[in-house]
Design an enzyme around this catalytic site. Structure first.
Site, mmCIF file in Angstrom:
data_model
loop_
_atom_site.group_PDB
_atom_site.id
_atom_site.type_symbol
_atom_site.label_atom_id
_atom_site.label_comp_id
_atom_site.label_asym_id
_atom_site.label_seq_id
_atom_site.Cartn_x
_atom_site.Cartn_y
_atom_site.Cartn_z
ATOM 1 N N GLU A 144 25.744 -12.857 -0.396
ATOM 2 C CA GLU A 144 25.086 -11.259 -1.306
ATOM 3 C C GLU A 144 24.478 -12.166 -2.615
ATOM 4 O OE1 GLU A 144 28.678 -8.209 -3.974
ATOM 5 O OE2 GLU A 144 29.285 -10.223 -3.560
ATOM 6 N N LYS B 1 27.149 -2.356 -0.538
ATOM 7 C CA LYS B 1 28.790 -2.283 -0.395
ATOM 8 C C LYS B 1 29.293 -1.154 -1.391
ATOM 9 C CE LYS B 1 31.155 -5.498 -4.389
ATOM 10 N NZ LYS B 1 30.626 -7.120 -4.783
ATOM 11 N N CYS C 254 31.278 -9.173 -0.210
ATOM 12 C CA CYS C 254 32.741 -9.763 -1.370
ATOM 13 C C CYS C 254 33.652 -8.811 -1.635
ATOM 14 C CB CYS C 254 31.778 -10.342 -2.424
ATOM 15 S SG CYS C 254 32.164 -11.742 -3.128
#
Length: 556
Positions: free
Chosen positions: A41, A116, A152
């Site tokens: 990330e 994300k 994540c």
């Protein structure tokens, strides 16, 4: 398909340096015959970039670096890079101007951008401050496979694992419904003790639940108070661990996806540190090494008191920087015991570090003379004790300034919690190495260091802890025994238990009330402390957001 996973240690803001690191791994992966390379990330800018994201020039430079990387990427290799991308819909939809993204590069250009969806705002995370959530879950086609992409936190909302949902959506469930063949996850998951076991349990559970192979690429390295432990891994659709990269080190690993089986084949699996102390020591060594080097320092200095805290910090510094780059300063006062000096010198000999002795009695006498007209008629007390700590702090800062060293502070979490430390004295420095280690944990770590040969002199481990600021002083004159104090602190700080809950657990009421009062009162000190390396799930750092001026009337 052959997948490469690059576990990287980026430096925040070093866009060119990070890009070069990614490109070097891309070239290695291509030479090894990989079809696709996965990075962590925000690997291109480093995680967490925090308020750098508010600078438009930073965002523009990041996008240009991404385009340059796309041009330089070897032909035939797909490269998935963690980066930040601008959100063109922000002004029309009233959202944030940026996305936390995974970008697929290939054949000289940007192929896809994925954003994300779940933005954490707890503990050290503050992503909603900067980013807009991605709207839909993304996937792409590569080598005949339908590959899902998550970032994540997108993996951390499995209600069947947690027993509840943290967010409205479960991106992994959406990808499973879309019929992807496998899931890639770009992560920058900060270290805390035993967290890797939680990560693996979560991902194994989710893989088995959705019958999806999952690859988890985690950042490694230290960035400010945060440490990232790497230990990237992959699991098959049955939830079995197939491979694991090294913990606390950069690595490039490979996985083969067998299309006929619809799953990854087993690969190399590195072991995790063999014990809790081994894990903590590796984390702290990496944190010290990266903090110094990324801040432009090569050498460290610290005060050696002959006590256990400074002994542990010195051992960590030597492991991180080499003995030749660590300088120990002994600063005896009239109240210092003979064994404090001999213990400090024995430690320095064991570690192989250079020491200098700077007695502080002349400075103490000068302060006494300067303050005599004002202090006349008052008893010796806390002010005079703290002057000694501040003299030592000034000596250490002078040496750090003169020789360009970084000063390491040596206070532990127990002391920081209750304020058993002196502002502008022993709290002076650029990095608080063990500020997230309770005193009892300090002892455990030192005993572990001595498991084969004596690193920490035996007398340091056996003598009662003392600041030695007045004759015969020991810590338990002012504090409960550390075995009791640390258990109360664990309940109060980590588990958010009330005073009454702690008392009901069997602790003496007066002690509980006193400790709670000390924790609240010491907040102004912690706010002025050097950054402390985070190794637990509740540290006095960027995730600790307590007010200073407050009155806890509900605790009365």
């Amino acid at each position: 398909m052959k997948l490469a996973l690059a576990q990287l240690n980026p430096t925040i803001g070093d866009l060119a340096g990070n890009a070069q690191k990614i490109l070097a791994q891309a070239q290695r992966a291509h030479q090894a015959g990989a079809d696709l390379l996965l990075t962590p990330e925000l690997a291109l800018c480093g995680y967490p970039p925090r308020d750098l994201l508010l600078d438009p020039a930073f965002i523009q430079a990041l996008e240009q670096q991404l385009q340059d990387l796309a041009q330089a990427c070897p032909a035939g290799l797909g490269l998935i890079v963690g980066t930040v991308t601008a959100n063109p819909e922000a002004q029309t939809q009233g959202g944030k101007g940026l996305w936390n993204s995974a970008v697929l590069l290939g054949e000289g250009q940007v192929q896809h951008r994925f954003h994300k969806r779940l933005l954490p705002t707890y503990d050290v995370f503050d992503e909603d401050r900067y980013f807009a959530p991605g709207g839909t879950q993304g996937y792409f086609l590569w080598a005949g496979l339908k590959i899902g992409v998550t970032i994540c936190e997108d993996l951390w909302n499995d209600e069947a694992f947690w027993g509840q949902r943290r967010y409205a959506h479960n991106p992994l469930a959406d990808l499973a419904q879309a019929g992807v063949d496998l899931v890639l996850n770009l992560s920058a998951s900060p270290y805390s003790l035993a967290k890797q076991r939680l990560r693996e349990a979560l991902v194994q559970h989710s893989a088995q639940r959705f019958q999806l192979p999952i690859v988890y690429a985690n950042q490694v390295g230290g960035n400010d108070d945060l440490i990232f432990d790497g230990a990237s891994f992959a699991v098959n659709r049955q939830g079995h661990l197939l491979c694991r990269a090294k913990a606390f080190a950069e690595e490039l690993i490979y996985l083969d996806f067998e299309t006929t089986q619809g799953d990854f084949l087993a690969g190399p699996c590195q072991s995790l540190p063999e014990s809790e102390p081994a894990e903590l020591f590796a984390a702290l060594v990496l944190g010290v090494k990266d903090y110094l080097h990324k801040c432009g320092f090569s050498r460290a200095v610290l005060g050696l008191s002959g006590g256990i805290d400074s002994a542990l910090v010195a051992a960590i510094a030597v492991a991180a920087l080499g003995a030749e780059n660590v300088l120990g300063i002994l600063m005896p006062s009239p109240y210092s015991s003979d064994h404090s000096l001999s213990d400090a010198l024995a430690l320095a000999q064991n570690l192989g570090i250079t020491t200098h002795t700077v007695p502080i009695e002349p400075a103490m006498a000068t302060y006494d003379q300067m303050l005599a007209p004002l202090f006349q008629g008052t008893p010796f007390g806390l002010a005079e004790e703290n002057i000694q700590a501040r003299i030592r702090g000034n000596v250490l800062m002078a040496i750090a300034n003169k020789f360009g060293h970084l000063l390491l502070t040596t206070g532990n979490k127990s002391e920081m919690a209750v304020g058993y430390c002196t502002l502008y004295g022993d709290m002076n420095g650029g990095l608080a190495v063990i500020a997230d280690l309770p005193k009892t944990q300090v002892f455990k770590l030192c005993h572990w260091l001595n498991r084969e040969d004596e690193v920490i002199p035996a007398h340091i481990l056996s003598k009662p802890p003392s600041a030695e600021l007045k004759p015969g002083q020991v810590d338990q004159d002012s504090l409960p025994p550390y075995e009791i104090l640390d258990r109360i602190l664990e309940r109060f700080i980590h588990h958010h238990q009330s005073r009454q809950e702690i008392i009901q657990a069997g602790f003496e009421p007066e002690t509980v009330h006193r400790v709670a009062h000390l924790i609240r009162r010491a907040e102004f000190k912690r706010r002025q402390a050097a950054p402390g390396l985070k190794v637990t799930d509740r540290a006095f750092g960027s995730g600790w957001r307590m007010p200073i001026a407050m009155k806890p009337s509900w605790e009365a």
